[in-house]
Write a protein that holds these residues in place. Structure first.
Motif, short mmCIF file in Angstrom:
data_model
loop_
_atom_site.label_atom_id
_atom_site.label_comp_id
_atom_site.label_asym_id
_atom_site.label_seq_id
_atom_site.Cartn_x
_atom_site.Cartn_y
_atom_site.Cartn_z
N THR A 86 14.83 45.09 24.60
CA THR A 86 14.03 46.19 25.14
C THR A 86 14.32 46.43 26.63
O THR A 86 14.47 47.56 27.05
N HIS A 87 14.39 45.34 27.39
CA HIS A 87 14.47 45.50 28.85
C HIS A 87 15.86 45.31 29.44
O HIS A 87 16.04 45.41 30.66
N CYS B 114 11.92 36.89 26.94
CA CYS B 114 12.05 37.83 28.04
C CYS B 114 10.88 37.63 29.00
O CYS B 114 9.72 37.64 28.59
N LYS C 276 9.66 39.66 30.90
CA LYS C 276 8.84 40.87 31.00
C LYS C 276 7.92 41.05 29.81
O LYS C 276 6.75 41.37 29.96
N CYS C 277 8.47 40.88 28.57
CA CYS C 277 7.67 41.20 27.39
C CYS C 277 7.40 39.99 26.51
O CYS C 277 6.65 40.09 25.54
N CYS D 64 17.33 41.13 27.27
CA CYS D 64 16.29 41.45 26.28
C CYS D 64 16.69 42.76 25.61
O CYS D 64 17.23 43.66 26.27
ZN LIG Z 1 11.74 42.29 27.34
#
Ligand SMILES: [Zn+2]
Ligand SMILES: [Zn+2]
Length: 830
Positions: free
Chosen positions: A445-446, A485, A487-488, A443
């Motif tokens: 971001t992650h 993702c 997570k997000c 991702c």
């Molecule tokens: Zn993410």
């Protein structure tokens, strides 16, 4: 019964009966002790070949024997179906690996069933089933959490043929690919790796407990792990702040160090080379860069080097030693620098002689005559001994000196004791399609995010195009790559590399315990019941790949609380090769390939199995021999005929057995000795060949016998039943058929495959027999054969069964019996 032995009419019938009765299912005898017999599962890239037939026949004979011994036997089979061969084949003809693999598995299974292997087919799976490889992904996540899986970037082994990274274990002689034989080059590439090196000491010490593994396999593993204890020591470069760090396993010889050698690629070379030497040092470095590492360090490669003009100081005594560079030291190995002790290392000795570097003796052999001065030494003395000219360490023995000297280096801040391993972490990501997708997404971001467990399996998309270009084929499937993702929920990309096929085979033996379980890879209570594997049969060529990985994996599963012992398998049996009739390895090139199919068509599976087991003990190579195969077919036909000829014995009651005497008591003794010998062959070293030879002798004996009475026929019946029963592990179909013939309708609901193994009568086996004269009132009326230890009561009972004796006794009272052991019995009647 038929007069002629026809395998074709017998074999399918019994295979069906066994299957319907489910006799090969594990778990049928929950109260009995367990035995787990396993053969390495096949890679179904073509039809079953003789090598396969041999491994499974060995395992099968053992599994069948143990079942008859009363054990609850697990004997499963599956398919190692992912990996490069299927993908490489797809590159050639464009067929999808999944389709080809399914077809191959079908064909393979059909062939195996024709041989009558006693597998528990209800447990079969293939590693390309998502129901299997999802657990590879699950293990990946568990190991990632624990830091056993990690991502690294470094020099990796790149196969120029398979266009993928290989593990160190998969690079064989001359830097070639274990699969395709292409040259392997180094390539800097990011990859996933298992931290198998953290287990190096455990894997090493575990070998000591594997007493039932072939020693050559444990030795290969020991060498592959390659633990060496030594020391790293710093030599300060004279007139510079730089230090040269060397690794040595012989720090006890350091007072004899007369020069240092750096790898030509060592970063210090540029810094310390004296201006006046720079010209030929640079030239040498350039030449070495253009030379292959294997060529440079090969046994025959001449040792060559140049002096850098720099000197370094021995931290132990401050001696000034010249610094050289040479072809035989590699930057990638150890510290890239070595201390040279020509008096005590042969390579250093040769180099020193060639370049006229001093040679200084510092170790003297213990209890032998002293070595001459260095310049008169004929070759290096490389063994341990007693130190001399070594300052405060003089007089110590080598081992003790190494301990004290590395401790001294640590104390003075000029070095430290270190343990080195040859073993490297297992790089397992592959830039290929036909493997387990790695459950990771990236991702923006992650970064790197593991796929959550509940989203497994990450399915291998069927639409990938296999290119063989070295780019992961999965990268070209947008439906696969583009994801979200965990997570997000934002856009993310999936990892497009797949796992090495050796991951699949690292834990498959445990999946057989719960092959359909969707909650866990395998159930704990099943692991308690069945593990470890009791006997594992497979080729010795797996010594440092599969067999090391699976020991590693088992330890990880132990850490995860899934299994309850450190080692996956108690006993390993490595079988030899089946060569062509000409003694050469079977190969299309030699035109000497024989396959099981036509042999089964012609002679039946039982004959083929007999050949595999009779030709030699399991671990020895065998040459295919049509004459021997025919010989074994003739033997089975002979067995068949003797059963046919002795049908009159089938219905004699066992009670008549006690009356057997003379030649028929001899036959009984032979029968019981055969039971003993065959049983012994099934234990210990697995000498199936001697078991079969013993059976052949008994059959010969039976051909000599001419039974005339019921006791005679009872002895014959006993021998026939023993032959059928003892033959069951080797030639199970014909054995089953004959056994039922003898027992008749009473055996309708029974199967020999799960009947008890026969036991032998110790008295009939041990004692020699003697012929005892039988008299009535002093006149010879007959004789009996009895064991030499037979007492009066036993001999009297035998004598009273003799017809002529009986005639003289009938109607008369026995007043007295005179018994002379081993010689005579006299009935005094009146
Ligand atoms: Zn993410
Ligand atoms: Zn290759």
């Amino acid at each position: 019964m038929n007069e002629r032995y026809e395998a074709k009419s017998i074999e399918p019938r019994w295979q069906k009966r066994w299957d319907e009765a489910g006799v090969f299912r594990a778990g049928r005898r929950p109260a009995a002790e367990k035995r787990y017999v396993l053969e390495m599962f096949p890679y179904p890239s073509g039809a079953m070949h003789m090598g396969h037939a041999r491994v499974y026949t060995i395992g099968d004979a053992l599994a069948r024997y143990l079942r008859m011994r009363g054990y609850d036997v697990l004997h499963p089979m599956g398919f190692d179906a992912l990996g490069l061969p299927a993908e490489n084949a797809a590159l050639k003809d464009g067929r999808h690996p999944a389709e080809r693999t399914r077809e191959n598995i079908e064909a393979f299974r059909r062939e195996m069933k024709r041989v009558g292997f006693s597998f528990d087919w209800t447990r079969e799976f293939a590693t390309c089933d998502p129901g299997y490889y999802r657990w590879n992904q699950w293990f990946f996540l568990k190991m990632l959490e624990r830091g056993i899986v990690y991502r690294r970037t470094g020099k990796a082994n790149w196969c120029t043929g398979c266009l993928t990274v290989l593990a160190n274990e998969q690079v064989v002689e001359d830097n070639r690919c274990e699969r395709c034989g292409s040259p392997v080059v180094e390539k800097v590439i990011p990859e996933w790796a298992f931290r198998i090196t953290s287990y190096a000491d455990d894997l090493l010490s575990g070998l000591d407990g594997l007493v039932d593994w072939p020693e050559r396999v444990t030795t290969m593993q020991r060498n592959w792990i390659g633990r060496s204890e030594g020391a790293e020591v710093d030599f300060a470069v004279e007139g510079s702040a730089e230090k040269v760090r060397v690794f040595t396993t012989r720090v006890d010889t350091i007072f004899g160090c007369t020069y240092l050698v750096l790898a030509p690629e060592h970063p210090l070379v540029a810094k310390i080379t004296a201006a006046r030497e720079r010209g030929h040092v640079d030239a040498f470095v350039e030449r070495m860069k253009a030379t292959d590492a294997a060529e440079r360090t090969g046994e025959e490669a001449p040792k060559e080097g140049v002096f850098t003009g720099a000197h370094a100081l021995n931290p132990f005594d401050g001696q000034r030693v010249p610094v050289w560079i040479a072809n035989f030291v590699l930057a990638g190995y150890g510290t890239g620098a070595v201390m040279s002790v020509p008096a005590h290392d042969q390579r250093d000795f040769e180099f020193a002689r060639k370049y006229r570097v001093p040679i200084r003796v510092v170790i003297q052999p213990k209890g032998a005559s002293l070595l001459p001065e260095g310049d008169r030494l004929e070759k290096a003395f490389t063994e341990d001994g007693v130190l001399e000219s070594s300052g405060p360490f003089s007089g110590l023995e080598s081992a003790e000196a190494r301990r004290r000297m590395s401790a001294w280096a640590l104390e003075k801040g000029v070095g430290e004791p270190v343990v080195r391993y040859h073993l490297r972490d297992w790089g397992f990501s592959r830039q290929r399609y036909w493997g387990t997708p790695i459950p990771i997404v990236y991702c923006d971001t992650h970064g790197m995010v593991p796929v959550p467990e509940e989203e497994l399996p990450v399915l291998l998309p069927p639409q990938a195009i296999i290119t063989g270009t070295g780019e992961p084929p999965l990268a070209k499937v947008p439906e696969f790559v583009n994801t979200t993702c965990p997570k997000c929920g934002g856009p993310a990309r999936r990892e497009t590399e797949t796992m090495d096929t050796f991951v699949d085979s690292s834990w498959y033996y445990a999946r057989y315990l719960s092959p359909r379980d969707e909650k866990v890879p395998f159930a704990q209570e099943e692991a308690r019941r069945w593990l470890p594997v009791d006997v594992y049969v497979g080729g010795p060529e797996h010594a440092v790949m599969h067999l090391l990985y699976f020991r590693f994996w088992h330890r990880v599963m132990q850490e995860l609380g899934m299994v309850f012992e450190a080692e996956p398998c108690k006993r390993l049996v490595t079988q030899g090769i089946v060569n062509g009739p000409d003694g050469r390895k079977m190969s299309k090139r030699w035109g000497n390939v024989v396959t099981p199919g036509p042999i089964i068509d012609q002679f039946g599976a039982d004959t083929m199995r007999m050949f595999m087991l009779f030709a030699s003990p399991p671990e020895k190579d065998i040459d295919w021999s049509a004459e021997q195969v025919e010989g074994l077919f003739r033997f089975l036909s002979r067995v068949w005929r003797i059963f046919h000829a002795r049908q009159d014995a089938f219905t004699v009651p066992d009670s008549a057995l006690a009356g057997a005497s003379g030649a028929f008591l001899e036959l009984r003794r032979k029968t019981h000795r055969t039971i003993k010998r065959v049983s012994e062959g099934m234990e210990g070293e697995l000498k199936f060949n001697t078991s079969i030879a013993a059976l052949m002798e008994l059959v010969n004996e039976l051909y000599q016998a001419e039974p005339a009475s019921d006791p005679d026929r009872a002895a014959v019946r006993e021998a026939l039943l023993a032959i059928a029963t003892l033959l069951a592990p080797f030639a199970p179909h014909v054995a089953e058929e004959l056994w039922h013939e003898v027992l008749g309708p009473a055996s309708r609901d029974l199967l020999l495959a799960e009947s008890p193994w026969p036991s032998f009568d110790q008295a009939l086996v041990v004692a020699d027999t003697v012929t005892i004269a039988v008299q009535v009132n002093g006149k010879l009326r007959g004789e009996v054969v009895a064991s030499a230890s037979a007492g009066e009561a036993e001999v009297r009972a035998l004598a009273e069964r003799e017809e002529r004796v009986r005639a003289h006794l009938s109607g008369k009272a026995v007043r007295k019996v005179v018994f002379v052991p081993k010689r005579l019995i006299n009935f005094v009647v009146g």
